[in-house]
Scaffold this motif. Sequence first.
Motif, PDB file in Angstrom:
ATOM      1  N   ARG A   1       0.780  -0.736   0.263  1.00 29.79           N
ATOM      2  CA  ARG A   1      -0.658   0.019   0.406  1.00 29.79           C
ATOM      3  C   ARG A   1       1.300   1.797   0.041  1.00 29.79           C
ATOM      4  O   ARG A   1       0.663   2.158  -0.376  1.00 29.79           O
ATOM      5  N   ALA A   2       2.569   1.103   0.590  1.00 34.49           N
ATOM      6  CA  ALA A   2       3.157   2.299   0.684  1.00 34.49           C
ATOM      7  C   ALA A   2       4.268   2.076   0.730  1.00 34.49           C
ATOM      8  O   ALA A   2       5.005   0.574   0.941  1.00 34.49           O
ATOM      9  N   VAL A   3       5.178   3.116   0.378  1.00 36.25           N
ATOM     10  CA  VAL A   3       6.251   2.730   0.315  1.00 36.25           C
ATOM     11  C   VAL A   3       7.334   3.576   1.178  1.00 36.25           C
ATOM     12  O   VAL A   3       6.838   4.527   0.625  1.00 36.25           O
ATOM     13  N   VAL A   4       7.622   3.474   2.482  1.00 41.57           N
ATOM     14  CA  VAL A   4       7.966   4.595   3.562  1.00 41.57           C
ATOM     15  C   VAL A   4       9.596   3.887   3.995  1.00 41.57           C
ATOM     16  O   VAL A   4       9.617   3.321   4.566  1.00 41.57           O
ATOM     17  N   GLY A   5      10.213   5.500   4.368  1.00 38.90           N
ATOM     18  CA  GLY A   5      11.326   6.035   5.145  1.00 38.90           C
ATOM     19  C   GLY A   5      10.915   5.189   6.159  1.00 38.90           C
ATOM     20  O   GLY A   5      10.291   5.644   6.834  1.00 38.90           O
ATOM     21  N   MET A   6      12.072   4.819   7.330  1.00 36.15           N
ATOM     22  CA  MET A   6      11.816   5.153   8.491  1.00 36.15           C
ATOM     23  C   MET A   6      13.149   5.468   8.955  1.00 36.15           C
ATOM     24  O   MET A   6      14.571   4.812   9.055  1.00 36.15           O
ATOM     25  N   LEU A   7      12.995   6.331  10.458  1.00 37.58           N
ATOM     26  CA  LEU A   7      14.592   6.774  10.779  1.00 37.58           C
ATOM     27  C   LEU A   7      14.591   5.859  11.581  1.00 37.58           C
ATOM     28  O   LEU A   7      13.605   5.304  12.595  1.00 37.58           O
ATOM     29  N   THR A   8      16.040   5.351  11.717  1.00 36.13           N
ATOM     30  CA  THR A   8      16.356   3.941  13.110  1.00 36.13           C
ATOM     31  C   THR A   8      16.435   5.308  14.226  1.00 36.13           C
ATOM     32  O   THR A   8      16.321   4.664  15.401  1.00 36.13           O
ATOM     33  N   GLY A   9      16.782   6.870  14.058  1.00 37.42           N
ATOM     34  CA  GLY A   9      17.600   7.754  15.319  1.00 37.42           C
ATOM     35  C   GLY A   9      18.978   7.190  15.924  1.00 37.42           C
ATOM     36  O   GLY A   9      19.610   5.932  15.507  1.00 37.42           O
TER      37      GLY A   9
ATOM     38  N   ALA B   1      14.818   1.577   5.659  1.00 38.20           N
ATOM     39  CA  ALA B   1      15.617   2.113   6.938  1.00 38.20           C
ATOM     40  C   ALA B   1      17.057   2.170   6.325  1.00 38.20           C
ATOM     41  O   ALA B   1      18.071   0.953   6.464  1.00 38.20           O
ATOM     42  N   PRO B   2      17.441   3.228   5.417  1.00 38.89           N
ATOM     43  CA  PRO B   2      19.014   3.152   5.093  1.00 38.89           C
ATOM     44  C   PRO B   2      19.799   2.835   6.010  1.00 38.89           C
ATOM     45  O   PRO B   2      20.217   3.840   7.164  1.00 38.89           O
ATOM     46  N   ARG B   3      20.894   2.266   5.879  1.00 41.63           N
ATOM     47  CA  ARG B   3      22.176   1.870   6.401  1.00 41.63           C
ATOM     48  C   ARG B   3      23.034   3.190   6.883  1.00 41.63           C
ATOM     49  O   ARG B   3      23.279   3.465   8.537  1.00 41.63           O
ATOM     50  N   ARG B   4      23.037   3.890   6.281  1.00 44.67           N
ATOM     51  CA  ARG B   4      23.761   5.011   6.549  1.00 44.67           C
ATOM     52  C   ARG B   4      23.355   6.715   7.115  1.00 44.67           C
ATOM     53  O   ARG B   4      23.845   7.143   7.303  1.00 44.67           O
ATOM     54  N   GLN B   5      22.051   6.211   7.344  1.00 46.28           N
ATOM     55  CA  GLN B   5      21.266   7.704   8.177  1.00 46.28           C
ATOM     56  C   GLN B   5      21.811   7.870   9.008  1.00 46.28           C
ATOM     57  O   GLN B   5      22.588   6.618  10.173  1.00 46.28           O
ATOM     58  N   GLY B   6      22.007   8.697   9.073  1.00 45.57           N
ATOM     59  CA  GLY B   6      23.004   9.406  11.075  1.00 45.57           C
ATOM     60  C   GLY B   6      21.554   9.996  11.950  1.00 45.57           C
ATOM     61  O   GLY B   6      20.216   9.653  11.715  1.00 45.57           O
TER      62      GLY B   6
ATOM     63  N   ALA C   1      23.306  21.042  10.226  1.00 47.10           N
ATOM     64  CA  ALA C   1      24.802  20.004   9.270  1.00 47.10           C
ATOM     65  C   ALA C   1      24.014  18.327   9.244  1.00 47.10           C
ATOM     66  O   ALA C   1      23.931  18.048   8.716  1.00 47.10           O
ATOM     67  N   PHE C   2      23.259  18.096  10.776  1.00 44.08           N
ATOM     68  CA  PHE C   2      22.508  16.638  10.358  1.00 44.08           C
ATOM     69  C   PHE C   2      21.794  16.555   9.715  1.00 44.08           C
ATOM     70  O   PHE C   2      21.325  15.621   9.104  1.00 44.08           O
ATOM     71  N   ALA C   3      20.456  17.797   9.779  1.00 44.82           N
ATOM     72  CA  ALA C   3      19.769  17.280   8.627  1.00 44.82           C
ATOM     73  C   ALA C   3      19.853  17.499   7.033  1.00 44.82           C
ATOM     74  O   ALA C   3      19.599  16.781   6.323  1.00 44.82           O
ATOM     75  N   ARG C   4      20.863  18.144   6.768  1.00 45.43           N
ATOM     76  CA  ARG C   4      21.258  18.187   5.149  1.00 45.43           C
ATOM     77  C   ARG C   4      21.693  16.837   4.579  1.00 45.43           C
ATOM     78  O   ARG C   4      21.619  15.869   3.981  1.00 45.43           O
ATOM     79  N   ARG C   5      22.393  15.781   6.556  1.00 43.88           N
ATOM     80  CA  ARG C   5      22.808  14.704   5.811  1.00 43.88           C
ATOM     81  C   ARG C   5      21.908  13.616   5.547  1.00 43.88           C
ATOM     82  O   ARG C   5      22.053  12.828   5.075  1.00 43.88           O
ATOM     83  N   LEU C   6      20.484  13.802   6.727  1.00 37.58           N
ATOM     84  CA  LEU C   6      19.463  13.110   6.592  1.00 37.58           C
ATOM     85  C   LEU C   6      18.843  13.335   4.799  1.00 37.58           C
ATOM     86  O   LEU C   6      18.433  12.295   5.161  1.00 37.58           O
ATOM     87  N   ILE C   7      18.415  14.621   5.120  1.00 39.87           N
ATOM     88  CA  ILE C   7      18.115  14.562   3.529  1.00 39.87           C
ATOM     89  C   ILE C   7      18.361  14.028   2.363  1.00 39.87           C
ATOM     90  O   ILE C   7      17.354  13.592   1.751  1.00 39.87           O
ATOM     91  N   ASP C   8      19.605  14.410   2.376  1.00 42.61           N
ATOM     92  CA  ASP C   8      20.241  13.406   1.672  1.00 42.61           C
ATOM     93  C   ASP C   8      20.208  11.626   1.337  1.00 42.61           C
ATOM     94  O   ASP C   8      20.127  11.554  -0.266  1.00 42.61           O
ATOM     95  N   THR C   9      20.141  11.343   2.546  1.00 41.31           N
ATOM     96  CA  THR C   9      19.632   9.855   2.845  1.00 41.31           C
ATOM     97  C   THR C   9      18.661   9.298   1.957  1.00 41.31           C
ATOM     98  O   THR C   9      18.276   8.680   1.302  1.00 41.31           O
ATOM     99  N   PHE C  10      17.936  10.595   2.723  1.00 41.09           N
ATOM    100  CA  PHE C  10      16.924  10.093   1.620  1.00 41.09           C
ATOM    101  C   PHE C  10      16.290  10.813   0.747  1.00 41.09           C
ATOM    102  O   PHE C  10      14.403   9.467   0.433  1.00 41.09           O
ATOM    103  N   GLU C  11      16.526  10.976   0.248  1.00 41.92           N
ATOM    104  CA  GLU C  11      15.921  11.519  -1.567  1.00 41.92           C
ATOM    105  C   GLU C  11      16.987  10.190  -1.864  1.00 41.92           C
ATOM    106  O   GLU C  11      16.055   9.813  -2.637  1.00 41.92           O
TER     107      GLU C  11
END
Length: 470
Positions: free
Chosen positions: A219-227, A254-259, A276-286
């Motif tokens: 029904r959907a493709v979702v990303g997941m923040l692991t924190g 759930a991308p492994r390289r997310q921070g 800086a953390f926000a930019r990297r997370l945006i890159d990862t989920f894009e």
Amino acid sequence: MTERTVPTTEQPRRQPPDRKPVDLGIPTARGDRSEVLARPAFDDHRPPSPELLDDCVHCGFCLTTCPTYQLWGEEMDSPRGRIDLMRAASEGAPLTSSMVDHWDACLGCMACVTACPSGVQYDRLIESTRAQVERRVERPPADAGLRALIFSLFPHPRRLRLLRGPLRLAQRTGALGLVQRTGLVGRVSPQLEVMQSLAPPLGPRVEVPERTPAVGTRRAVVGMLTGCVQREFFGDVNAATARVLAAEGCDVIAPRRQGCCGALSVHVGREEEGAAFARRLIDTFEDAGVDTVVVNSAGCGSSMKDYVHLLSDDPDYADRARAFSAKVRDLSEILVELGPVAPRRPVAEDGEEVVVAYHDACHLRHAQGVVSQPRALLNGIPGVRLVEIPDAEICCGSAGVYNILNPEPARELGDRKAANILRTGARLLVTANPGCLMQISQAMERAGQPVPFVHTATLLDASLRGEQLV
């Protein structure tokens, strides 16, 4: 219709005689001294907006929901009092130790935002003010060292993982309990003692797969923040979250390289670090190519939905941040939006009724306005009878790293929350934030009446799998 009574400061709550101000290592204006720290108070980078400051009409509706005003009954430790200090600083008053003291004492719970009939954006004001303080105030060595320790550890999952092994060993051998009973750490630093005591009981580390396929029709493709803390200390909650989403027809990425999402940094004014953390997370989920980004930690979700403001003056990320923030959903939001398809089962023995108290994490209730969705999900579990916690709008004292930086008021707020929870007679507690879970669990232990306390995802997962929690 019952007429609302406007709170005033004529009869403030009792201020404990031993109440201590936040220790900046410098004289404060609790008495008649206040050291000038910077002149002018604010620089030109995102000072508190005069327009937003002028929205406050001093009506007083914020007072009954402000944790620090409830503790101390002091005007300058209320939202409108702190706004007065911001206004004075914006109009040319120098930055003083007393101003910093009062702003530091704020939990940033945003209950005042919910209560305010004038729509005052206190969240924007305190965030910009704290960023000014962090740029312009040189904190004393002990405070600076503690903050350096916190932010060299908590936003970094790999470093937390290195700590996890020795901590688990210390818990299993009883060494940690022995150290706690000696009180040595508390005599050295109350803040470090809090850090030591907050750690939850650790089992084997649980890692979420990078991709969890949907069960049945997708029904959907979702990303997941692991924190960060969530990933290393509450991996079972992440695993439960992924299973629940998959059971409801979601492919979970759930991308492994997310921070880190940057929430803790932004919360205390470390603006550049948080950005800086926000930019990297945006890159990862894009790069992950998902339609929605699902978050199971209230503080993280609040911050991620606010990237649109955090990065608004970044020409490379402003538009991307706006698009990203629009994709962020709390776990309860996405599940209610999709609607249930997987069958729920009772979580108590023999299907008997279980009384459940739901604790609203401040950054879910007040910052994100997510109130009805978690309750709808819990009410959909057979045999659950949901009860409300008295004074639910008052913070438990966790508030990011507030309970580490300000252990005394945090402890009092935690004890008040525990007492209110016990009044409900609940057999099970539920929340949507790891910080609240640790803070309240510790307070319940102090009260001598621990009650099982789980994340919303854990309860939903148990119901879907037919497992008993009580």
